[in-house]
Design a protein around this motif. Sequence first.
Motif, PDB file in Angstrom:
ATOM      1  N   UNK A   1       0.838  -1.197   0.000  1.00  0.00           N
ATOM      2  CA  UNK A   1       0.000   0.000   0.000  1.00  0.00           C
ATOM      3  C   UNK A   1       0.872   1.245   0.000  1.00  0.00           C
ATOM      4  N   UNK A   2       0.301   2.346  -0.456  1.00  0.00           N
ATOM      5  CA  UNK A   2       0.985   3.631  -0.414  1.00  0.00           C
ATOM      6  C   UNK A   2      -0.020   4.724  -0.110  1.00  0.00           C
ATOM      7  N   UNK A   3       0.454   5.783   0.501  1.00  0.00           N
ATOM      8  CA  UNK A   3      -0.429   6.913   0.783  1.00  0.00           C
ATOM      9  C   UNK A   3      -0.929   7.499  -0.523  1.00  0.00           C
ATOM     10  N   UNK A   4      -2.229   7.736  -0.594  1.00  0.00           N
ATOM     11  CA  UNK A   4      -2.833   8.224  -1.837  1.00  0.00           C
ATOM     12  C   UNK A   4      -2.250   9.575  -2.224  1.00  0.00           C
ATOM     13  N   UNK A   5      -2.076   9.848  -3.526  1.00  0.00           N
ATOM     14  CA  UNK A   5      -1.536  11.133  -3.981  1.00  0.00           C
ATOM     15  C   UNK A   5      -2.581  12.238  -3.835  1.00  0.00           C
ATOM     16  N   UNK A   6      -2.183  13.499  -3.968  1.00  0.00           N
ATOM     17  CA  UNK A   6      -3.122  14.613  -3.789  1.00  0.00           C
ATOM     18  C   UNK A   6      -4.369  14.508  -4.655  1.00  0.00           C
ATOM     19  N   UNK A   7      -4.231  14.051  -5.910  1.00  0.00           N
ATOM     20  CA  UNK A   7      -5.393  14.017  -6.803  1.00  0.00           C
ATOM     21  C   UNK A   7      -6.476  13.066  -6.328  1.00  0.00           C
ATOM     22  N   UNK A   8      -6.126  12.142  -5.410  1.00  0.00           N
ATOM     23  CA  UNK A   8      -7.142  11.242  -4.857  1.00  0.00           C
ATOM     24  C   UNK A   8      -8.095  11.990  -3.933  1.00  0.00           C
TER      25      UNK A   8
ATOM     26  N   UNK B   1     -10.228  16.368  -7.829  1.00  0.00           N
ATOM     27  CA  UNK B   1      -9.725  16.561  -9.187  1.00  0.00           C
ATOM     28  C   UNK B   1      -8.937  17.854  -9.337  1.00  0.00           C
ATOM     29  N   UNK B   2      -9.236  18.839  -8.479  1.00  0.00           N
ATOM     30  CA  UNK B   2      -8.538  20.121  -8.605  1.00  0.00           C
ATOM     31  C   UNK B   2      -7.036  19.971  -8.371  1.00  0.00           C
ATOM     32  N   UNK B   3      -6.648  18.923  -7.642  1.00  0.00           N
ATOM     33  CA  UNK B   3      -5.228  18.747  -7.330  1.00  0.00           C
ATOM     34  C   UNK B   3      -4.454  18.083  -8.461  1.00  0.00           C
TER      35      UNK B   3
ATOM     36  N   UNK C   1      -3.999  19.465 -11.214  1.00  0.00           N
ATOM     37  CA  UNK C   1      -3.237  20.600 -11.734  1.00  0.00           C
ATOM     38  C   UNK C   1      -2.496  21.270 -10.585  1.00  0.00           C
ATOM     39  N   UNK C   2      -1.203  21.495 -10.786  1.00  0.00           N
ATOM     40  CA  UNK C   2      -0.422  22.143  -9.743  1.00  0.00           C
ATOM     41  C   UNK C   2      -0.675  23.638  -9.763  1.00  0.00           C
ATOM     42  N   UNK C   3      -1.105  24.167  -8.638  1.00  0.00           N
ATOM     43  CA  UNK C   3      -1.413  25.593  -8.547  1.00  0.00           C
ATOM     44  C   UNK C   3      -1.170  26.068  -7.124  1.00  0.00           C
ATOM     45  N   UNK C   4      -0.620  27.280  -7.008  1.00  0.00           N
ATOM     46  CA  UNK C   4      -0.419  27.862  -5.681  1.00  0.00           C
ATOM     47  C   UNK C   4      -1.739  28.078  -4.957  1.00  0.00           C
ATOM     48  N   UNK C   5      -2.815  28.268  -5.734  1.00  0.00           N
ATOM     49  CA  UNK C   5      -4.130  28.507  -5.132  1.00  0.00           C
ATOM     50  C   UNK C   5      -4.652  27.293  -4.381  1.00  0.00           C
ATOM     51  N   UNK C   6      -4.131  26.115  -4.701  1.00  0.00           N
ATOM     52  CA  UNK C   6      -4.628  24.883  -4.079  1.00  0.00           C
ATOM     53  C   UNK C   6      -3.816  24.455  -2.860  1.00  0.00           C
ATOM     54  N   UNK C   7      -2.805  25.235  -2.514  1.00  0.00           N
ATOM     55  CA  UNK C   7      -1.951  24.885  -1.382  1.00  0.00           C
ATOM     56  C   UNK C   7      -2.377  25.636  -0.134  1.00  0.00           C
ATOM     57  N   UNK C   8      -2.287  25.023   1.042  1.00  0.00           N
ATOM     58  CA  UNK C   8      -1.766  23.676   1.304  1.00  0.00           C
ATOM     59  C   UNK C   8      -2.819  22.593   1.076  1.00  0.00           C
TER      60      UNK C   8
END
Length: 656
Positions: free
Chosen positions: A44-51, A54-56, A58-65
């Motif tokens: 198993x692995x920790x799920x990535x941000x897009x999980x 869907x907004x994650x 695309x890499x964007x400063x607006x979506x951080x943290x």
Amino acid sequence: MRLFLCEKPSQGRDIAKVLGASRRGDGCLIGRETTVTWCIGHLLETAPPEAYGDQYKTWSLDHLPIIPAQWRVEVKPKTVAQFKIIKHLLSEATTVVIATDADREGEMIARELLELCNYRGSVERLWLSALNEASIRKALSSLKSSQETFPLYHSALARSRADWLIGMNLSRLFTLLGRRAGYGAVLSVGRVQTPTLRLVVERDRAIASFVSVPYWVVNAHLSSMGQQPFIASWIPPSSGRDEAGRCLQQALASQALQAISSSKTATVVSLRTEHLREAPPLPFDLSTLQEVCSRKLGLGAQETLNIAQALYETHKATSYPRSDCRYLPESMFNEVAAVFDALLRMDPALRPALGSIDQSLRSRAWNDAKVTAHHGIIPTTEPANLGRMSEQERQVYELIRSHYLAQFLPHHEFDRTEVELECSAERLTAVGKQILVQGWKGLLSDNPDDDEPSQKSQVLPALQQGRQCAVDDVELKSMRTAAPKSLTEGDLIKAMKNVAKLVNDPRLKQKLRDTTGIGTEATRAGIIKGLIDRGYLLKKKRALMASATAHTLIEAVPAAVADPGMTAIWEQALDEIEAGRLSLDAFVAKQAHWITQLIANCGALTLSVPVEAGPVCPICNASMLRRKGKSGPFWSCSHYPDCKGTVPISKGIRRP
């Protein structure tokens, strides 16, 4: 059904053999009432941000943290088949015995599976220090309770989630800031890798800023009453030497040369002898083994770990390799005869050496108070086949064996004599060493002190206060101060482990004195390899150097992110979770809050990242960017995905 859940197939086969589970099943071995199955490392692995939305994607400063409200894990695509097998076996099991590696990560590998598969039966823990039959039987007779090792799981989860929060958020942040500056590749930031990278960057800076200065040494060759000659060094006056005692004035050294040459004799004004005893070096932990293998054999940290793992898993020749401890349980002293018997059966040529060893001698290594979850890396009680080992495996094995045998040899004893002499108005000093008992140094010579200058290991003649010595010759040597050496992988492992030495804050330094440092025994080699694979560290023979991009990244990230002391404090927090004194949720909440503040403070930064000059795309003639693939780094067209041109990393590199 009683199900043993192992970490690797080889481990599963070893345990199944002892349990009598010999019938092959699909991804398992089956016995009468017992089944043995295995993971393939982390299933198993920790799920990535897009999980998490869907907004994650695309890499964007607006979506951080990105702070998950409910953490998720996913089955690795390559291990789906084995996961399904384990899930089915868990549905039929009444008892699960966790038999993964006896450490934090091993605990997480098993517990995450139990949690994801909603297993609710009883759980026991098999705690192994070696994979030979005797060790497995011993561990099977003393299984640990589920609750005894459960805190290890939360400690591992805390490490995993902290790494995710820092890695995912700050890598996106600095990659986006890098793109503003025209850098097209990912700028990877990590909780452990970034402070490790800083260690190399700081060494590079020290080398680059170093200014060599000349200094002068005067050596006098003396003799006394026809006895063995010796060398004495001139002591510059306090007004003419630097902090290291070096003379920086050639005229002063020349005057001393003239005065000593003219005098013809030097008189002993003081003489001090002390009797010293050096205990044998302790058995290895992994870090020390990596340091010694780097220095003696030229092996990388990951190479050493792989070899140590093979000696443990494949050859059954040594105990668990990922140990952070160099001491041995006192109860294991009862196994000494069995270990010696195994060593002799493996290598009959050892008989003369073993004949001079006192098996009843108990060194400082046998100390229950200093044993952690694991003990030092030592030979097992069953003979392995030396002929099946590669040359490097045998070399590493022999180092481990020698450090174990050294525990049964006497201390190295010697007299150290320091003499001060007067010659005209000048002062001279000589240091001598008289070995009284060779002891363990007859077997191995592993300490840096063994490389001491010959003048400090010379044998002095019998001297006494007032004795006059003849000046046979005097020489003036012109020297230059040398820049610090580039770090090797062994040096970097040592620096990661002993991070307290690099911290200036006295209160923090005290807290870190006994810490595990940056990373763990199990992860340090992988961290270094990752930095090399990403192109942040460049390797020239044994030396490590940081790339220009790495220097810029370290300058840009907040000081706390790259601070080795802060990382070690986090490691201490993980130990607190393991001890039950800090909760998983409290730790992760603190990390999330800290990440949120960092992003708020760093979003407006402007980076100046040097772009590595790569080759021209063979398809469209556009510039190419360094990227990382499954098989390592490569050059990729900057117009990707419109153009899919690639070039091997070995071509067209022009390092910044």
